[in-house]
Design an enzyme around this catalytic site. Structure first.
Site: not given
Length: 314
Positions: A130, A132, A228
């Site tokens: 991911h 992040e 997402s």
């Protein structure tokens, strides 16, 4: 006059955009207004195709590598955050940068830096790959151990008396991390972590809303993108509650077969999905059956994050 009873549609509260997403999108829009197109954005500003395509139409150009950005072009870092190496590359090239990293993600970066500065081995709870997580691991000096599940905790080879600390990906909720934190606390005798109040409020609020909604409906539709993380988790929570749950981008992906025998449908949206897409799903339902729409009670969110100083107009 039809005697067909309308399908009840309940909208989760809260749903959709969080303050970090609103800020990130506004940064791109204001940059386009101030500097003129094109503005380059590294990675999808948020994980939603509708949002990305809307910004493309206004003049934003999305890239995955800074090498794709021309010299001196205004560059925006996405809401997910970036590694220090990306910041350093931009600085070395003299790129004018606007950082749209969610302030809550930045807070996690700073927590990690403080823990490592104290000599603690840092453990990050999150999903491999991911953006992040990649950004956070690249922001903290020193090694960061990533754990995704209880098996990863059991596989850690550190001595049990190692001073450790943990931080978490913001798109995980208190509920998502509770068991892993408990396993880490059992595994290590000297462990520190952030206050649970530091967890992303938006993630927790949206998940709590889906849990409450699942008691009222026999079908859940989550509006959001496949890539997402927080949208996928909302769908999983509906499934875990025993309710058929589907993640859809917009009304075009609604399958009429899902409505067979259903009396009440719950709709929510991931933190990067705009309300216009929720409206689109409702309209798609209306083309199939009569519907009555109501918004469930839930937590109000009034948080606003400040914009970069150069984009704040007097």
């Amino acid at each position: 006059m039809s005697d067909v009873r309308p399908l009840e549609v309940f909208l989760a509260q809260p749903r959709g955009f969080c303050a970090g997403v609103v800020r990130a999108i506004e940064i791109v829009e204001r940059a386009l207004e101030k500097y003129g197109p094109p503005v380059y954005v590294r990675h999808e500003i948020v994980h939603n195709k509708y949002v990305v395509e809307s910004l493309k139409a206004k003049g934003a150009i999305f890239v995955e590598e800074l090498s794709e950005v021309p010299p001196k072009a205004v560059t925006v870092f996405s809401a997910h955050g970036v590694a220090r190496s990306i910041e350093e590359e931009a600085a070395s090239r003299g790129l004018p940068v606007l950082n749209a990293t969610c302030p809550l993600v930045t807070k996690v970066h700073n927590q990690g830096k403080r823990y490592t500065a104290k000599g603690r081995t840092l453990i990050l709870i999150g999903h491999a790959g991911h953006p992040e997580v990649e950004g956070t691991m690249g922001q903290v000096p020193g090694p960061v151990l990533l754990v995704q599940n209880l098996d990863d905790v059991a596989a850690l080879t550190l001595p049990s008396d190692t001073p450790v600390a943990y931080i978490t990906q913001t798109t995980l909720s208190v509920d998502d991390t509770r068991d892993i934190i408990a396993a880490l606390s059992k595994r290590f005798s000297d462990i520190q972590g952030p206050d649970t109040r530091d967890i992303c409020y938006a993630t927790q609020n949206r998940q709590s809303a889906v849990r409450a909604m699942s008691k009222l409906v026999d079908l859940i539709l989550v509006v959001g993108a496949n890539n997402s993380s927080n949208s996928n988790r909302l769908r999983e929570i509906g499934t875990e509650a025993g309710i058929p749950s589907y993640l859809i981008s917009d009304g075009s992906e609604l399958n009429p077969d899902w409505l067979e025998g259903k009396k009440a449908v719950g709709i929510t949206a991931g933190a990067s999905a705009p309300e216009v897409l929720v409206d689109d799903v409702i309209e798609a339902l209306r083309r199939i059956v009569p519907v009555s729409v109501s918004v469930l009670p839930g937590r109000e969110e009034n948080i606003e994050f400040v914009l970069p100083a150069e984009l704040v107009t007097a």
